[in-house]
Structures are given as structure tokens and as C-alpha cells.
Design an enzyme around this catalytic site. Structure first.
Site, short mmCIF file in Angstrom:
data_model
loop_
_atom_site.label_atom_id
_atom_site.label_comp_id
_atom_site.label_asym_id
_atom_site.label_seq_id
_atom_site.Cartn_x
_atom_site.Cartn_y
_atom_site.Cartn_z
N HIS A 1 -6.92 5.99 -0.95
CA HIS A 1 -6.01 5.50 -2.00
C HIS A 1 -6.77 5.07 -3.25
CE1 HIS A 1 -2.16 5.57 0.01
NE2 HIS A 1 -2.66 4.97 1.07
N GLU B 1 -7.35 4.14 3.88
CA GLU B 1 -7.17 3.16 2.81
C GLU B 1 -8.08 3.45 1.61
OE1 GLU B 1 -4.59 1.40 2.73
OE2 GLU B 1 -4.07 1.74 4.83
N CYS C 1 2.05 6.40 6.16
CA CYS C 1 1.59 5.67 4.98
C CYS C 1 2.76 4.94 4.35
CB CYS C 1 0.97 6.65 3.99
SG CYS C 1 0.32 5.89 2.49
#
Length: 178
Positions: free
Chosen positions: A148, A145, A102
Site C-alpha cells: 500500500h 501492508e 483488503c
């Protein structure tokens, strides 16, 4: 546009649920500029994807794919996607463990379980509906993703911390990219 600094693990922003992209924001010059900055930053960092909170913006906006990431040399190319306000629905119970890194957790990799088959829904930058069924690396990238956007980082999903470490130790060939 601009390559923005990456917000790193430890920042409270990465532990919060991001704000929805509002109907008024779709198609706006401000949203287009944010997307361009995200794309420039993702490509400069050789990322497979990026989420707005990673560049300090609390918006449910992520983009991913569009090129072969050297950080994931064995992965298939995922179509370039801009995804706002996502909803993820696992299709089945099958989970697959694979290594993830990441941009917000530089220099580290971990073995992370993710759903193999997934439906994701949301909107593009113009407010047009996105509704896709995906599997494999594409499904993994979307899950990573979108995490997040809801205050989750991949180390929080690792089942055994013996499967988490520095890239230069675990995967020396990829170390220079992290």
C-alpha cells in the site's frame, strides 16, 4: 480518537508511492494521533493491518497485528507493530499462494503469491530501528501492508484472475466480515 473512512480501490492515492515519515515527525503528537486513528479503524473493520494511504494519508506508515482477526481465522497472531519507512528483503525464492482480502477492496478475495521468508526493516513511531526476520502469515501481512505504501494493491499480484472473486462466493463463512 476516530474511525476513518477507508479509501477504496480506484482512488489515485492508492496507486502512488507514499511520502516518507520525516525525522521531525517521529514522536510527534500528530503522528501519534494518526496511528491511533489507524488502529481504531483497523480494529473496527477487523483488519489484520492498515496503511496510512488507506485512510487518505500519504505517509509510509503501516500498522498490523496485535489481535486475532476474524477475517483470517486460521492465521497465527502477529505481534502488534507500527512500521515507518519500510525496506523489505526476501530471504530466498520460496513463494506461497494464499487467499487475501483488503479493506480497500471490500467483499473480494484473491489468491496471491508472497515470499514465505522475509526481513523487514524500518522505524517505529519514535524513530527506533525495527529489524525482523519473519515467515508465514506474518511475512504475508507485512508484504500486503507495505504494498500500500508503494502504490500496489493485492489484485495486481494475482497470477490468474480465476482465483479472484467475491468473498460470499469463494468463502461464504467469511462473507459477512468483508
Amino acid at each position: 480518537m476516530a474511525i476513518r473512512p477507508i479509501v477504496k480501490m480506484g482512488s489515485p492515492l492508492l496507486l502512488q508511492t507514499a511520502e516518507l515519515v520525516t525525522p521531525e515527525e517521529f514522536g510527534s503528537p500528530e503522528l501519534a494521533a494518526l496511528i491511533q486513528d489507524m488502529q481504531d479503524t483497523m480494529q473496527a473493520m477487523d483488519g489484520a493491518g492498515i496503511a496510512a494511504p488507506q485512510i487518505g494519508v500519504s505517509k509510509q506508515l503501516t500498522l498490523f497485528g496485535g489481535f486475532k482477526s476474524p477475517r483470517y481465522p486460521d492465521a497465527e497472531i502477529v505481534p502488534f507493530t507500527i512500521l515507518c519507512n519500510p525496506i523489505l528483503t526476501p530471504l530466498g525464492e520460496e513463494m506461497v499462494d494464499d487467499w487475501e482480502g483488503c479493506l480497500s477492496v471490500p467483499g473480494m478475495r484473491g489468491l496471491v503469491p508472497r515470499y514465505q521468508h522475509l526481513r523487514y526493516q524500518g522505524f517505529d513511531e519514535h524513530g527506533q530501528v525495527i529489524d525482523r526476520t519473519v515467515e508465514g502469515f506474518h511475512a504475508r501481512v507485512v508484504q500486503h501492508e507495505c504494498d500500500h505504501l508503494f502504490g500496489m494493491l493485492y489484485p495486481m499480484r494475482i497470477k490468474d484472475l480465476r482465483d479472484f472473486g467475491f468473498t460470499d462466493v469463494l468463502m461464504p463463512g467469511l462473507a459477512e466480515l468483508d
